[in-house]
Design a protein around this motif. Sequence first.
Motif, PDB file in Angstrom:
ATOM      1  N   UNK A 157      -8.681  19.348  36.901  1.00 46.53           N
ATOM      2  CA  UNK A 157      -7.769  20.497  36.915  1.00 46.53           C
ATOM      3  C   UNK A 157      -8.277  21.593  37.838  1.00 46.53           C
TER       4      UNK A 157
ATOM      5  N   UNK B 244       9.810  25.870  32.967  1.00 45.49           N
ATOM      6  CA  UNK B 244       8.358  25.780  32.878  1.00 45.49           C
ATOM      7  C   UNK B 244       7.927  24.371  32.491  1.00 45.49           C
TER       8      UNK B 244
ATOM      9  N   UNK C 183       2.521  31.922  25.753  1.00 48.08           N
ATOM     10  CA  UNK C 183       3.524  31.634  26.768  1.00 48.08           C
ATOM     11  C   UNK C 183       4.773  30.956  26.248  1.00 48.08           C
TER      12      UNK C 183
ATOM     13  N   UNK D 137      -3.979  36.823  23.407  1.00 45.49           N
ATOM     14  CA  UNK D 137      -4.664  36.925  24.695  1.00 45.49           C
ATOM     15  C   UNK D 137      -6.116  37.357  24.486  1.00 45.49           C
TER      16      UNK D 137
ATOM     17  N   UNK E  76       3.304  31.693  32.614  1.00 46.04           N
ATOM     18  CA  UNK E  76       4.134  31.714  31.408  1.00 46.04           C
ATOM     19  C   UNK E  76       4.120  33.091  30.757  1.00 46.04           C
ATOM     20  N   UNK E  77       3.024  33.843  30.918  1.00 44.72           N
ATOM     21  CA  UNK E  77       3.007  35.203  30.365  1.00 44.72           C
ATOM     22  C   UNK E  77       3.923  36.116  31.182  1.00 44.72           C
TER      23      UNK E  77
ATOM     24  N   UNK F  68     -13.163  25.174  35.753  1.00 43.28           N
ATOM     25  CA  UNK F  68     -12.717  23.860  35.295  1.00 43.28           C
ATOM     26  C   UNK F  68     -11.218  23.771  35.069  1.00 43.28           C
ATOM     27  N   UNK F  69     -10.604  24.846  34.559  1.00 42.56           N
ATOM     28  CA  UNK F  69      -9.200  24.752  34.125  1.00 42.56           C
ATOM     29  C   UNK F  69      -8.284  25.589  35.009  1.00 42.56           C
TER      30      UNK F  69
ATOM     31  N   UNK G  47      -7.124  28.374  27.834  1.00 38.10           N
ATOM     32  CA  UNK G  47      -5.919  28.168  28.639  1.00 38.10           C
ATOM     33  C   UNK G  47      -4.778  27.654  27.770  1.00 38.10           C
TER      34      UNK G  47
ATOM     35  N   UNK H 135      -0.730  29.239  32.645  1.00 43.59           N
ATOM     36  CA  UNK H 135      -0.772  30.237  31.578  1.00 43.59           C
ATOM     37  C   UNK H 135      -0.336  31.602  32.059  1.00 43.59           C
TER      38      UNK H 135
ATOM     39  N   UNK I 237      -4.517  25.033  34.714  1.00 49.54           N
ATOM     40  CA  UNK I 237      -3.968  25.525  33.443  1.00 49.54           C
ATOM     41  C   UNK I 237      -3.916  27.049  33.447  1.00 49.54           C
ATOM     42  N   UNK I 238      -4.915  27.675  34.067  1.00 50.15           N
ATOM     43  CA  UNK I 238      -4.922  29.132  34.186  1.00 50.15           C
ATOM     44  C   UNK I 238      -3.671  29.613  34.926  1.00 50.15           C
TER      45      UNK I 238
ATOM     46  N   UNK J  76       0.656  29.384  22.795  1.00 48.32           N
ATOM     47  CA  UNK J  76       1.022  30.459  21.869  1.00 48.32           C
ATOM     48  C   UNK J  76       1.640  31.641  22.601  1.00 48.32           C
TER      49      UNK J  76
ATOM     50  N   UNK K  44     -13.167  27.104  28.063  1.00 48.44           N
ATOM     51  CA  UNK K  44     -12.035  27.541  28.896  1.00 48.44           C
ATOM     52  C   UNK K  44     -10.750  26.755  28.628  1.00 48.44           C
ATOM     53  N   UNK K  45     -10.908  25.470  28.262  1.00 54.53           N
ATOM     54  CA  UNK K  45      -9.698  24.665  28.033  1.00 54.53           C
ATOM     55  C   UNK K  45      -8.910  25.210  26.851  1.00 54.53           C
TER      56      UNK K  45
ATOM     57  N   UNK L  56      -3.272  30.400  25.649  1.00 52.71           N
ATOM     58  CA  UNK L  56      -2.349  31.279  26.368  1.00 52.71           C
ATOM     59  C   UNK L  56      -1.033  30.549  26.647  1.00 52.71           C
ATOM     60  N   UNK L  57      -1.123  29.283  27.106  1.00 50.82           N
ATOM     61  CA  UNK L  57       0.106  28.577  27.490  1.00 50.82           C
ATOM     62  C   UNK L  57       0.984  28.322  26.264  1.00 50.82           C
TER      63      UNK L  57
ATOM     64  N   UNK M  20       7.398  37.666  30.031  1.00 51.73           N
ATOM     65  CA  UNK M  20       7.551  38.872  29.208  1.00 51.73           C
ATOM     66  C   UNK M  20       7.977  40.071  30.024  1.00 51.73           C
TER      67      UNK M  20
ATOM     68  N   UNK N 208     -16.749  22.466  25.886  1.00 44.44           N
ATOM     69  CA  UNK N 208     -15.399  23.016  25.958  1.00 44.44           C
ATOM     70  C   UNK N 208     -14.657  22.658  27.223  1.00 44.44           C
ATOM     71  N   UNK N 209     -15.237  21.817  28.075  1.00 40.14           N
ATOM     72  CA  UNK N 209     -14.574  21.495  29.337  1.00 40.14           C
ATOM     73  C   UNK N 209     -13.507  20.418  29.117  1.00 40.14           C
ATOM     74  N   UNK N 210     -12.580  20.358  30.071  1.00 40.05           N
ATOM     75  CA  UNK N 210     -11.428  19.474  29.928  1.00 40.05           C
ATOM     76  C   UNK N 210     -11.849  18.021  29.755  1.00 40.05           C
ATOM     77  N   UNK N 211     -12.847  17.595  30.536  1.00 36.45           N
ATOM     78  CA  UNK N 211     -13.224  16.189  30.538  1.00 36.45           C
ATOM     79  C   UNK N 211     -13.731  15.752  29.173  1.00 36.45           C
TER      80      UNK N 211
END
Lengths: 221, 353
Positions: B184, B167, A62, A38, B134-135, B123-124, A54, B131, B127-128, A60, A50-51, A57-58, B138, A127-130
Amino acid sequence: MSGLLFILFAGLAIGSAIAMVAQRNPLYSAISLIGVFIALASIYVTLAAPFIAAVQVIVYAGAIMVLVIFVIMLLNVEQEERRPRRLRFLVPAAIGMAAILIAETAFILYSVHAAGAKLPGPTSDVGLTHSIGVNLFTAYLLPFEITSVLLLMAIVGAMSLARQTNLLSSTARVVPGAQVLAMDIVKRRGKEDLTAIETETTDEAAHLMGVDFQSDPEKRE
Amino acid sequence: MDLSNPYIHAGLIIVAITIAFLTIMLLVAATVLAERRVLAFMQGRVGPNRVGYGGVLQPFADFIKTMMKEDLVPDQSTRFVFLLAPMIAVVTAIMAIIVYPFGPTITLPFLNWTFPLVIARFDVALLYVLGVTSVGVYGIALAGWSSNNKYSLLGGLRSAAQMISYELALGLSLIGVVLLSGTLDIYSIVEQQSGWYGSRWNIIYQPLSFILYLIAAIAETNRVPFDLPEAETELVAGFHTEYSSIKFLLFFNAEYINMITVSMLATTLFLGGWNVPFAEYLFGRGTLLFGIVCVLGFFAKILFFLFLYIWLRGTLPRFRFDQLMDFGWKFLMPVAILNIILTATVVFVMGSQ
């Protein structure tokens, strides 16, 4: 401001990493590893990715770590005992490796500084999704597809390993003539089909159950 | 006043977070009461109606009562993890609310301040949300493990297995919408649905995806008929058997906040978010009145989903665990993948919107 955030999250990551290695309780190690993930994700956010954050986190924190914690809970792993250190001779090697790693990092820092290259600012769209999606499906299509095939192979491999019919352990002894096998173990039909079949020897029983077992030590490979 | 000043911007965001937090907390209290009253109505009982008018103060009375209870920590528990677990549960539950737009961009009269009714826009965002959700596993899994109680452990294990399984279906069911809208960013997804006088909702294009999401979301929030982690006839109270007082309250709140955020995601992605049909024509885009109508519309849609949750609880029996796993892996997942293939083909042929 971003420098302060970097110090905060980097400190958190390093602290959690040290805690992960130092903890004797496997569950505490797992929780510390989640902390590392995290904290790393937070650093990715400050680096305008940011991608990646996210996904970090999802995937690894999550998914993978949930499985790790699930296994630890399921097996009820006890606290690791302190054993005599057999691998003490590796300590100098570890110190040497660490020195090489630090030297490499210092060299990268120095060369970046010397080249005067400018880092992409916080408004960069790398680093953006697109842009990641466009790159994945154009410039890096082949590595992307190979990775997915690799993952598919891993899944199929795991399935085939788990599906093996190891119903008898290698130390099990079956009294010849005494055992009656349920038919559905031998020939997988329905659960209701419980026709008994009789076997004469352990080897025969093992053969019917699909277990690799040979009672005669001389015939073993 | 210059709204682009970073300090003023930060201050405004803090104000917005406070408002959103209080709204959610009041909504939690309302949902708890509504659940008890509606369930009672469905089962031919009366339900709590003594505290305040029609029982409106009952959740607050319960809150005070639960706070006053003794705060127990089991002797053989893993103390640190035991205290950490409810915090993880409630923090991850409430973190998701920052990306949901409560309303459109509005301009205040006289002051001429223009701002969108959303805390954070990035942007995400989708996904945020995934994420953070999913946390949240725990909280429950660690609570079950650290209590050192077999019922808690079984509840924690069940919930971990269930949440991992569902999920996947949840994430896959959202991809149809993402394919259609091509982003997104939740705020943009809502804005794209404002065509056809505010009724161009994604549910028209993605009905299958909506149903899949709804089922997976109910399983994610551990509600009936997927409430195996806290099946009271089998596991006492499941993962929170050993929790009392404020720590129990945190789990309780986390469950209801999860219900609300999941309803918010369903609303924003499938039911047009704050879009109210024809509101733009009646009140004009960007006015304060338009904003108020849109916020009310948004909350009306959330309340519909919350009612659906209660309705299901009053109607359906609980799944058996193997049925639950079979349903998630062998039905929801393949159908979700089929939906993705169909949507991708259509988007490829027709071109995205």
